[in-house]
Design an enzyme around this catalytic site. Structure first.
Site, PDB file in Angstrom:
ATOM      1  N   CYS A  20     -10.002  -8.109   0.752  1.00  0.00           N
ATOM      2  CA  CYS A  20      -9.832  -9.527   1.068  1.00  0.00           C
ATOM      3  C   CYS A  20     -10.819  -9.978   2.136  1.00  0.00           C
ATOM      4  O   CYS A  20     -11.184 -11.138   2.194  1.00  0.00           O
ATOM      5  CB  CYS A  20      -8.426  -9.794   1.570  1.00  0.00           C
ATOM      6  SG  CYS A  20      -7.222  -9.148   0.448  1.00  0.00           S
ATOM      7  N   ALA A  73       1.833  -4.921  -8.296  1.00  0.00           N
ATOM      8  CA  ALA A  73       1.631  -4.058  -9.458  1.00  0.00           C
ATOM      9  C   ALA A  73       0.246  -3.414  -9.502  1.00  0.00           C
ATOM     10  O   ALA A  73       0.104  -2.247  -9.881  1.00  0.00           O
ATOM     11  CB  ALA A  73       1.847  -4.882 -10.736  1.00  0.00           C
ATOM     12  N   THR A  80       8.278 -19.877 -15.625  1.00  0.00           N
ATOM     13  CA  THR A  80       8.553 -18.939 -16.709  1.00  0.00           C
ATOM     14  C   THR A  80       8.105 -17.546 -16.305  1.00  0.00           C
ATOM     15  O   THR A  80       6.983 -17.364 -15.815  1.00  0.00           O
ATOM     16  CB  THR A  80       7.831 -19.392 -17.998  1.00  0.00           C
ATOM     17  OG1 THR A  80       8.275 -20.711 -18.298  1.00  0.00           O
ATOM     18  CG2 THR A  80       8.133 -18.464 -19.165  1.00  0.00           C
ATOM     19  N   GLN A 130       0.821  -1.218   0.000  1.00  0.00           N
ATOM     20  CA  GLN A 130       0.000   0.000   0.000  1.00  0.00           C
ATOM     21  C   GLN A 130       0.852   1.262   0.000  1.00  0.00           C
ATOM     22  O   GLN A 130       0.415   2.316  -0.466  1.00  0.00           O
ATOM     23  CB  GLN A 130      -0.944   0.013   1.211  1.00  0.00           C
ATOM     24  CG  GLN A 130      -2.020  -1.055   1.185  1.00  0.00           C
ATOM     25  CD  GLN A 130      -3.060  -0.842   0.091  1.00  0.00           C
ATOM     26  OE1 GLN A 130      -3.223   0.244  -0.449  1.00  0.00           O
ATOM     27  NE2 GLN A 130      -3.775  -1.900  -0.248  1.00  0.00           N
TER      28      GLN A 130
HETATM   29  N1  PLP Z   1      -0.399  -6.639   1.305  1.00  0.00           N
HETATM   30  C1  PLP Z   1      -1.228  -5.592   1.407  1.00  0.00           C
HETATM   31  C2  PLP Z   1      -0.998  -4.568   2.468  1.00  0.00           C
HETATM   32  C3  PLP Z   1      -2.322  -5.465   0.540  1.00  0.00           C
HETATM   33  O1  PLP Z   1      -3.144  -4.433   0.665  1.00  0.00           O
HETATM   34  C4  PLP Z   1      -2.504  -6.460  -0.458  1.00  0.00           C
HETATM   35  C5  PLP Z   1      -3.672  -6.398  -1.371  1.00  0.00           C
HETATM   36  O2  PLP Z   1      -4.711  -5.920  -1.033  1.00  0.00           O
HETATM   37  C6  PLP Z   1      -1.589  -7.521  -0.530  1.00  0.00           C
HETATM   38  C7  PLP Z   1      -0.555  -7.576   0.365  1.00  0.00           C
HETATM   39  C8  PLP Z   1      -1.745  -8.615  -1.550  1.00  0.00           C
HETATM   40  O3  PLP Z   1      -1.325  -8.187  -2.830  1.00  0.00           O
HETATM   41  P1  PLP Z   1      -1.862  -8.962  -4.132  1.00  0.00           P
HETATM   42  O4  PLP Z   1      -3.301  -8.583  -4.296  1.00  0.00           O
HETATM   43  O5  PLP Z   1      -0.988  -8.447  -5.241  1.00  0.00           O
HETATM   44  O6  PLP Z   1      -1.655 -10.410  -3.908  1.00  0.00           O
END
Ligand code: PLP
Length: 388
Positions: free
Chosen positions: A327, A202, A239, A181
């Protein structure tokens, strides 16, 4: 639609799409192939790695491309802890903070469940900050790794990473930070931060989902998660996602260059937005640290509502945001992050997070503030017992 959910994901920038397009079309080679197509792909990958290394102020060989922030966090937490314990069986503890993203938290729990590690959780204060003293009190001779996020995805609080990394090093423990973040908004110079490992993703930066990177310092050993052809110097077989790496590097370079102008501009807009909400929405409560927070995140609890109902109402009014982290969306449990701040579970259920892209305008945020006032008012009216 006013999009205020940039902490969940961002649209792909045109410059990024243009930079990656050749590696999805004409220059589609496998970087391991020994012909011109393969060599072109390998050269693009090397350039992308150099681009990331430049922003991190590290050597290109210290950057490993991954499938995203989650994999970078898994590789750091499991990879460092397992490699260190393989070298010294006494190293069987990891320290994480109470507000980590599940990518770090669950990696630590996996070490506990499957590999008999002990997980020490450093608490946060009511603003979501980890103090150096709190971290120090958990460091032991058996600590293999400390992992504390740079900026929180739900409340935006930015941790004092350099001071925390110093405290870990004073105890001889390597320090990883999840900068998913923070990237694009905060300085990412790994030497200034003093971190040994750092993860980015990304799709929070205007590049596609499914691409990320891990910085791991010099000789820090990593037990790989992926076994196979030995790509990424053996740290991550498979890959390489050449177009994804090019996209990540381009987006990171652009956002890094724009940060000196955009971060203060967006922080000013965020302050105005926060002031308006606190002024116009009765009992609104800002969560996270007042000043040490991402320019792009404003998060509140609106007692007397449910966060999900406010979201639905806001969407009807043309504003898209989130009730916490993407999430955790759909889960009924109160956010562990808000509970770690000492917020009562019933108040935590009323949380709404607004997060901005760097292109957010004054007009959009002003309109969103009006919509928030309306939405919270409607939800509270519906929840209130009707007279008579
Ligand atoms: N770490 C943090 C603080 C995040 O906010 C997120 C995604 O919301 C992630 C890790 C995970 O990243 P990714 O969605 O690229 O797996």
């Amino acid at each position: 639609m006013i999009f205020l959910d940039a902490a969940a994901t961002t649209p792909v920038r045109r410059e990024v799409l243009e930079a990656m397009w050749p590696y999805l079309s004409g220059e589609f080679g496998n970087p391991s192939s020994h012909h011109t197509l393969g060599e072109a792909a390998a050269a693009a990958l090397a350039e992308a790695r150099s681009g990331v290394a430049k922003v991190f102020n590290c050597r290109p060989g210290e950057v490993t491309f991954t499938s995203g922030g989650t994999e970078a966090d898994n590789l750091a937490v499991k990879g460092i802890a397992l490699a260190r314990r393989a070298a010294d069986p006494a190293l069987n503890r990891v320290v994480i903070s109470a507000v980590e993203h599940p990518a770090v938290e669950e990696s630590a729990r996996y070490l506990e469940r499957i590999h008999d590690f002990l997980v020490d959780v450093v608490p946060v204060d009511t603003d979501g900050l980890v103090t150096v003293d709190a971290l120090r009190s958990l460091l032991r001779p058996e600590t293999a790794l400390v992992s504390i996020m740079y900026a929180n995805n739900e409340i935006g609080t930015v941790q004092p990473i350099a001071a925390l990394a110093d405290a870990a090093h004073a105890a001889g423990v390597p320090f990883h930070t999840d900068a998913v973040q923070a990237a694009g908004w905060c300085p990412l110079d790994v030497k200034d931060l003093g971190v040994d490992a750092m993860s980015i993703s990304a799709h929070k930066l205007g590049a596609p989902k499914g691409s990320g990177a891990l910085f791991a310092k010099g000789r820090l050993r990593l037990e790989p998660l992926m076994h196979g052809g030995g790509q990424e110097r053996g740290k991550r077989s498979g890959t390489e996602n050449v177009a994804g790496a090019v996209a990540l590097s381009t987006a990171l370079t652009l956002s890094h260059a724009e940060q000196p102008e955009q971060a203060p501009r967006v922080a000013r807009l965020r302050e105005r937005f926060i002031a308006r909400i606190l002024d116009t929405v009765p009992d609104a409560r800002l969560t996270g640290h007042r000043g040490q927070r991402l320019p792009s995140v404003a998060s509140f609890c609106f007692p007397g509502t449910s966060g999900e109902s406010v979201l639905l109402e806001l969407e009807r009014l043309g504003v898209v945001c989130s009730s916490g982290s993407a999430c955790a969306a759909g889960s009924d449990a109160p956010s562990p992050v808000l509970v770690a701040l000492g917020i009562a579970p019933e108040t935590a259920q009323t949380a709404v997070r607004f997060s901005f892209t760097s292109t957010i305008s004054d007009a959009d945020l002003d309109a969103a503030a009006v919509a928030v006032e309306t939405a919270v008012g409607r939800v509270r009216n519906l929840a209130a017992p009707q007279a008579g």
